[in-house]
Design an enzyme around this catalytic site. Sequence first.
Site, short mmCIF file in Angstrom:
data_model
loop_
_atom_site.label_atom_id
_atom_site.label_comp_id
_atom_site.label_asym_id
_atom_site.label_seq_id
_atom_site.Cartn_x
_atom_site.Cartn_y
_atom_site.Cartn_z
N ILE A 202 0.86 -1.19 0.00
CA ILE A 202 0.00 0.00 0.00
C ILE A 202 0.90 1.24 0.00
CG2 ILE A 202 -1.81 1.27 1.23
CD1 ILE A 202 -2.69 -1.40 2.45
N ASN A 209 -2.08 6.31 8.85
CA ASN A 209 -1.92 6.24 10.31
C ASN A 209 -1.77 7.63 10.91
OD1 ASN A 209 -2.08 3.49 10.87
ND2 ASN A 209 0.08 3.14 10.43
N GLU A 244 2.07 -3.34 5.73
CA GLU A 244 1.06 -3.12 4.69
C GLU A 244 1.52 -3.76 3.39
OE1 GLU A 244 4.03 -1.60 4.52
OE2 GLU A 244 3.24 -0.12 3.11
P1 GH3 Z 1 5.49 3.47 0.69
O1 GH3 Z 1 4.56 4.07 -0.30
O2 GH3 Z 1 6.91 3.75 0.39
O3 GH3 Z 1 5.22 2.03 0.88
O4 GH3 Z 1 5.20 4.24 2.07
P2 GH3 Z 1 4.52 3.61 3.35
O5 GH3 Z 1 4.23 4.72 4.28
O6 GH3 Z 1 3.36 2.78 2.97
O7 GH3 Z 1 5.62 2.63 3.86
P3 GH3 Z 1 6.51 2.65 5.13
O8 GH3 Z 1 7.25 1.32 5.07
O9 GH3 Z 1 7.32 3.88 5.22
O10 GH3 Z 1 5.52 2.63 6.35
C1 GH3 Z 1 4.63 1.59 6.58
C2 GH3 Z 1 3.76 1.97 7.71
O11 GH3 Z 1 2.84 0.94 8.02
C3 GH3 Z 1 4.53 2.26 8.95
C4 GH3 Z 1 3.83 1.47 10.03
O12 GH3 Z 1 3.56 2.23 11.15
C5 GH3 Z 1 2.56 1.01 9.38
N1 GH3 Z 1 2.12 -0.28 9.86
C6 GH3 Z 1 2.79 -1.45 9.83
N2 GH3 Z 1 2.05 -2.43 10.40
C7 GH3 Z 1 0.89 -1.86 10.78
C8 GH3 Z 1 -0.28 -2.34 11.44
O13 GH3 Z 1 -0.41 -3.53 11.76
N3 GH3 Z 1 -1.30 -1.48 11.68
C9 GH3 Z 1 -1.18 -0.15 11.33
N4 GH3 Z 1 -2.21 0.63 11.60
N5 GH3 Z 1 -0.08 0.34 10.73
C10 GH3 Z 1 0.94 -0.51 10.45
MG MG Z 2 3.78 1.00 1.82
MG MG Z 3 5.88 -1.68 3.07
MG MG Z 4 7.78 1.16 2.44
#
Ligand code: GH3
Ligand code: MG
Ligand code: MG
Ligand code: MG
Length: 321
Positions: A202, A209, A244
């Site tokens: 995603i 968030n 995600e």
């Molecule tokens: P990109 O387009 O580069 O993928 O940006 P992104 O923000 O989607 O990716 P990034 O890896 O920077 O951040 C992923 C975020 O997903 C950070 C983290 O807090 C959130 N996340 C991971 N697991 C969960 C979860 O189980 N629940 C929620 N609400 N957030 C989550």
């Molecule tokens: Mg992402």
């Molecule tokens: Mg990711």
């Molecule tokens: Mg990422």
Amino acid sequence: LRVRAQTTLAILSEDGFVSDVVGTDGAVVLIEENPLESDRLSRMLRGEQRVTTVKSLEELAAMLASQSQPDLVIADLASRRHDALRLCSRLRSDEATRQLPILVIAPTDEEKRVARALELGVNDYLVRPIDRNELLARVRTQIKRRRYSENLRRSLQETIELATIDPLTGLHNRRFLEGHLPKAVERSAQDGRALSLLVVDIDHFKHINDRFGHDVGDEVLREFAGRLRESLRASDLACRLGGEEFVLVLPDTDPASANVIAERLRLLVSTTPIAVAGGIRLTISAGCATLGPYDTDATLLKRADMAVYSAKHNGRNRVVT
Ligand code: GH3
Ligand code: MG
Ligand code: MG
Ligand code: MG
């Protein structure tokens, strides 16, 4: 009082149910062609166990195929119409009945046949003339053991499920994929069939968030997982790799079809908002890879991963093959 309470607890934790304490109320199938004899045995067990009588091996087989398994089978070694030894080896060689407890009733002076029955995997035996108390005790013991191992099997299954399912989305997790993917790769390679992998991430999920809070983020992940599930065929597998990021394993899918599936998902997600917090529009980046002749599960996953990376790098909201 404390000693008694502890004793009860120990028995409870072993078997799970109060009624199991003495191994009663079990489903017992009696194979006996002689009506007088089957009546006598049934009467001995009645009140403690639920007894069903069948007259032949065929009748037993039909019953095992159509109903849930009994807790115990009792067979008469002296029977002329059915061969109890053949019955035992048949039950033991079938995966479905391998664990089914068997108790045989032997005529006096039949030590050899009893020994043979035990070798075939019969759990216990009784020698005629039958003493009611002994019969009840041996039956109870088998039923207790049966329930104990059933409970064990069930909790083992639950443990495996807990370890391989992602609690947030209900999809399989990375651990499950690690077990599944090598097998899927091997099967496809062996059968000369296509296998494609789709890694989906995603876009800017962190913003969701940040803007709506972590709980809403969780809800979005759950809804998104639901969409993935709906868009798959029965033979496909969807896993949450973590965060995600998701993986779809698509058997019998060539690169062009994998691309179509990924594009359809990308369009669906970007045009139909997720019904959380008044509607949240998402975009995804996806990477496709199809099994090649030199691929392993690791290289296949790696290529799909690199494709996602490239999709992100080239502006997100796109599919790279
Ligand atoms: P990109 O387009 O580069 O993928 O940006 P992104 O923000 O989607 O990716 P990034 O890896 O920077 O951040 C992923 C975020 O997903 C950070 C983290 O807090 C959130 N996340 C991971 N697991 C969960 C979860 O189980 N629940 C929620 N609400 N957030 C989550
Ligand atoms: Mg992402
Ligand atoms: Mg990711
Ligand atoms: Mg990422």
